[in-house]
Write a protein that holds these residues in place. Structure first.
Motif, PDB file in Angstrom:
ATOM      1  N   ALA A 118       6.048  13.734   1.208  1.00 12.82           N
ATOM      2  CA  ALA A 118       7.164  12.794   1.244  1.00 12.82           C
ATOM      3  C   ALA A 118       8.434  13.427   0.671  1.00 12.82           C
ATOM      4  N   ALA A 119       9.563  12.886   1.076  1.00 16.53           N
ATOM      5  CA  ALA A 119      10.867  13.374   0.605  1.00 16.53           C
ATOM      6  C   ALA A 119      11.282  12.690  -0.689  1.00 16.53           C
ATOM      7  N   TRP A 120      10.329  12.024  -1.341  1.00 15.38           N
ATOM      8  CA  TRP A 120      10.630  11.346  -2.612  1.00 15.38           C
ATOM      9  C   TRP A 120       9.435  11.539  -3.542  1.00 15.38           C
ATOM     10  N   ASP A 121       9.576  11.124  -4.776  1.00 10.98           N
ATOM     11  CA  ASP A 121       8.550  11.378  -5.775  1.00 10.98           C
ATOM     12  C   ASP A 121       7.952  10.104  -6.349  1.00 10.98           C
ATOM     13  N   ASP A 122       7.860   9.056  -5.544  1.00 12.44           N
ATOM     14  CA  ASP A 122       7.286   7.824  -6.054  1.00 12.44           C
ATOM     15  C   ASP A 122       6.739   6.985  -4.913  1.00 12.44           C
ATOM     16  N   ASN A 123       5.485   6.546  -5.058  1.00 13.72           N
ATOM     17  CA  ASN A 123       4.898   5.582  -4.128  1.00 13.72           C
ATOM     18  C   ASN A 123       4.837   6.071  -2.686  1.00 13.72           C
ATOM     19  N   HIS A 124       4.232   7.215  -2.479  1.00  8.32           N
ATOM     20  CA  HIS A 124       3.861   7.619  -1.127  1.00  8.32           C
ATOM     21  C   HIS A 124       2.408   7.209  -0.939  1.00  8.32           C
ATOM     22  N   ASN A 125       2.173   6.239  -0.062  1.00  8.52           N
ATOM     23  CA  ASN A 125       0.844   5.665   0.131  1.00  8.52           C
ATOM     24  C   ASN A 125       0.384   5.830   1.572  1.00  8.52           C
ATOM     25  N   GLY A 126      -0.930   5.933   1.765  1.00  9.91           N
ATOM     26  CA  GLY A 126      -1.480   5.910   3.116  1.00  9.91           C
ATOM     27  C   GLY A 126      -1.615   4.479   3.603  1.00  9.91           C
ATOM     28  N   ILE A 127      -2.287   3.660   2.802  1.00 10.71           N
ATOM     29  CA  ILE A 127      -2.383   2.221   3.045  1.00 10.71           C
ATOM     30  C   ILE A 127      -1.864   1.518   1.801  1.00 10.71           C
ATOM     31  N   ARG A 128      -0.958   0.579   1.986  1.00  8.67           N
ATOM     32  CA  ARG A 128      -0.411  -0.187   0.858  1.00  8.67           C
ATOM     33  C   ARG A 128      -0.742  -1.662   1.074  1.00  8.67           C
ATOM     34  N   VAL A 129      -1.317  -2.276   0.051  1.00  7.64           N
ATOM     35  CA  VAL A 129      -1.679  -3.691   0.098  1.00  7.64           C
ATOM     36  C   VAL A 129      -0.966  -4.375  -1.053  1.00  7.64           C
ATOM     37  N   GLU A 130      -0.133  -5.358  -0.738  1.00 12.28           N
ATOM     38  CA  GLU A 130       0.689  -5.982  -1.772  1.00 12.28           C
ATOM     39  C   GLU A 130       0.741  -7.500  -1.573  1.00 12.28           C
ATOM     40  N   GLN A 131       0.490  -8.219  -2.656  1.00 10.81           N
ATOM     41  CA  GLN A 131       0.501  -9.681  -2.637  1.00 10.81           C
ATOM     42  C   GLN A 131      -0.359 -10.220  -1.487  1.00 10.81           C
TER      43      GLN A 131
END
Length: 235
Positions: free
Chosen positions: A179-192
């Motif tokens: 990723a081009a950033w350094d936070d929260n690169h996820n394959g699958i994200r499940v939220e709320q």
């Protein structure tokens, strides 16, 4: 990561999440390269498939002008033939590109099932490709997403579930890129979300630009309950 609960409750929850593949009123629907998106919902069958997944998901070829009466409904099973399918990304963390206009119901989910190797790409933009943004009882089964052809957005993943119940993610093949950033690169994200099942999937290549990012993970959960994660290959 797996939520532990009494065995009987696990069985009851699994039955609720997965349920039968279709209800008595379910209609099998088909998508295939060379299909025709002008085919009405009522006329769609194996000999008359739609050409795009968007037609099944939105009931229209245009995401901004959905038609719920023409889209896959509770209990329907959409079989997607082998091939590569593209749509535009929406660019934000929860805006799933193929977000269904309809929701399923307990015991009668809307099922999108790949037959053979089905690759999902983004023709433009970036962000999550499949999953659910507020649509409950939806199943995605057997799809392949490579972030080199489906660019990720920050604080999300190519597969995202947000604010939904009973979503099933099964037999997915997800290939990440640095990723081009350094936070929260996820394959699958499940939220709320509640009662999500993630099973028999392969997720690899998730990481940050520096290699020391925070919250980089193949599967990331935030504020979600009764999540079952089983039999996955996470590299």
């Amino acid at each position: 990561m797996k939520t532990h609960r009494p065995f009987l409750l696990t069985l009851l929850l699994s039955a609720t999440i997965v349920g039968p593949a279709a209800s008595a009123a379910a209609k099998p629907l088909f998508v295939a390269p060379g299909g025709n998106d002008a085919v009405p919902y009522a006329a769609n069958d194996a000999a008359h498939p739609w050409a795009t997944i968007g037609r099944a998901v939105w009931g229209s070829t245009t995401r901004s002008a959905p038609n719920a009466a023409e889209a896959a409904k509770a209990g329907d099973v959409v079989t997607v033939a082998a091939g590569t399918y593209a749509t535009a990304g929406q660019g934000t963390r929860w805006a799933v590109a193929y977000n269904p206009v309809n929701a399923g119901t307990p015991g009668a989910p809307i099922v999108f099932r790949a037959e053979g190797v089905v690759r999902l790409t983004l023709s433009s933009g970036r962000g999550p490709v499949i999953g659910s943004d507020g649509r409950s009882y939806v199943t995605w089964d057997g799809f392949t997403i490579d972030e080199t052809t489906a660019p990720p957005a920050q604080d999300t993943g190519p597969v995202t579930v947000f604010g939904a119940t009973g979503v099933v993610l099964r037999r997915l093949d997800i290939v990440g890129t640095v990723a081009a950033w350094d936070d929260n690169h996820n394959g699958i994200r499940v939220e709320q979300a509640n009662g999500t099942l993630i099973a028999h999937s392969r997720i690899r290549g998730i990481g940050s630009r520096s290699g020391y990012g925070q919250n980089d993970a193949a599967i990331m959960l935030y504020d979600s309950n009764d999540t079952v994660i089983e039999h996955n290959d996470l590299e």
